[in-house]
Design a protein around this motif. Structure first.
Motif, PDB file in Angstrom:
ATOM      1  N   ARG A 117       0.642  -1.221  -0.011  1.00 53.13           N
ATOM      2  CA  ARG A 117      -0.265  -0.152   0.003  1.00 53.13           C
ATOM      3  C   ARG A 117       0.699   1.351  -0.144  1.00 53.13           C
ATOM      4  O   ARG A 117       2.142   1.258   0.503  1.00 53.13           O
ATOM      5  N   LYS A 118       0.390   2.258  -0.457  1.00 49.85           N
ATOM      6  CA  LYS A 118       1.138   3.829  -0.501  1.00 49.85           C
ATOM      7  C   LYS A 118       1.415   4.282   1.062  1.00 49.85           C
ATOM      8  O   LYS A 118       2.443   4.566   1.184  1.00 49.85           O
ATOM      9  N   GLU A 119       0.636   3.913   1.900  1.00 51.68           N
ATOM     10  CA  GLU A 119       0.956   4.050   3.385  1.00 51.68           C
ATOM     11  C   GLU A 119       0.591   2.626   4.104  1.00 51.68           C
ATOM     12  O   GLU A 119      -0.211   1.947   3.816  1.00 51.68           O
ATOM     13  N   GLU A 120       1.842   2.324   4.742  1.00 50.92           N
ATOM     14  CA  GLU A 120       1.830   1.127   5.558  1.00 50.92           C
ATOM     15  C   GLU A 120       0.758   1.078   6.514  1.00 50.92           C
ATOM     16  O   GLU A 120       0.641   2.014   7.605  1.00 50.92           O
TER      17      GLU A 120
END
Length: 207
Positions: A117-120
């Motif tokens: 994902r773009k943000e963990e």
């Protein structure tokens, strides 16, 4: 006509159930679906599996979907094959744990690892926790072998072994010695060899 019918596509997750059927040794039929042509999206097939996925298994008048559920059902329905741990056996708990650890922990962990994902996400938001822990727990279990329940090969090995093989084949699982030795043991099984040959033949015919 066989009492067992597998709705199948090759290659796909339905190969897990085909391997299970080969291990079972019961006669079964195949209803082949070509995913590239959208045959799993037809109204007729959605009447069998509303999720429009393979595998689905028909056993008489009963239809079961989801690979781990199908393997669990078959192992219990045909106990003579000794692919289950029966109710009352203290090993049934660990057996059920591994049956569902495959699709609920190993598979989502490796898919998320392959397509981050773009943000963990926060660890607590993921049902499997984190990738490294899943790999460590799985590696320790298969290393204790030869199978997940010791000397007894079960449906849990079909589910977990198929998931590990998928991850290693597509290079989204590390080729650590524990995984590779476990896969070698599974690939030596005649039922697995038959499954690979049969699916390779189907894939070639649909190429």
């Amino acid at each position: 006509m066989a009492d067992l019918t597998l709705y199948h596509a090759a290659p796909s997750r339905s190969s897990i159930v085909r391997w299970m059927l080969e291990e079972l040794g019961e006669p079964y039929g195949i209803e082949l679906l070509t995913l590239a042509e959208g045959e799993h999206l037809t109204a007729d097939y959605k009447a069998i599996n509303p999720m429009a996925k393979v595998p689905a298994l028909r056993h008489g008048d009963v239809v079961i979907t989801e690979a781990a559920a199908i393997c669990t059902y078959l192992a219990d329905e045909f106990p003579a094959a000794q692919l289950n741990m029966p109710v009352g056996d203290p090993r049934r708990g660990p057996y059920l744990k591994w049956l569902f650890f495959g699709p609920s922990c190993i598979e989502p962990a490796i898919i998320d690892h392959a397509m981050p994902r773009k943000e963990e996400p926060r660890r607590g938001m993921l049902g499997y926790g984190d990738f490294d822990t899943v790999m460590e727990v799985t590696a320790k279990a298969v290393a204790a072998g030869p199978y997940l329940l010791g000397d007894r090969f079960t449906a849990a090995d079909v589910v977990v072994g198929s998931t590990i093989r998928f991850g290693v084949t597509f290079e989204i699982l590390p080729k650590i010695p524990e995984f590779m030795a476990y896969l070698d043991r599974l690939l030596a099984r005649p039922a697995m060899q038959r499954t690979l040959a049969l699916d390779e033949e189907l894939a070639g015919a649909n190429a």
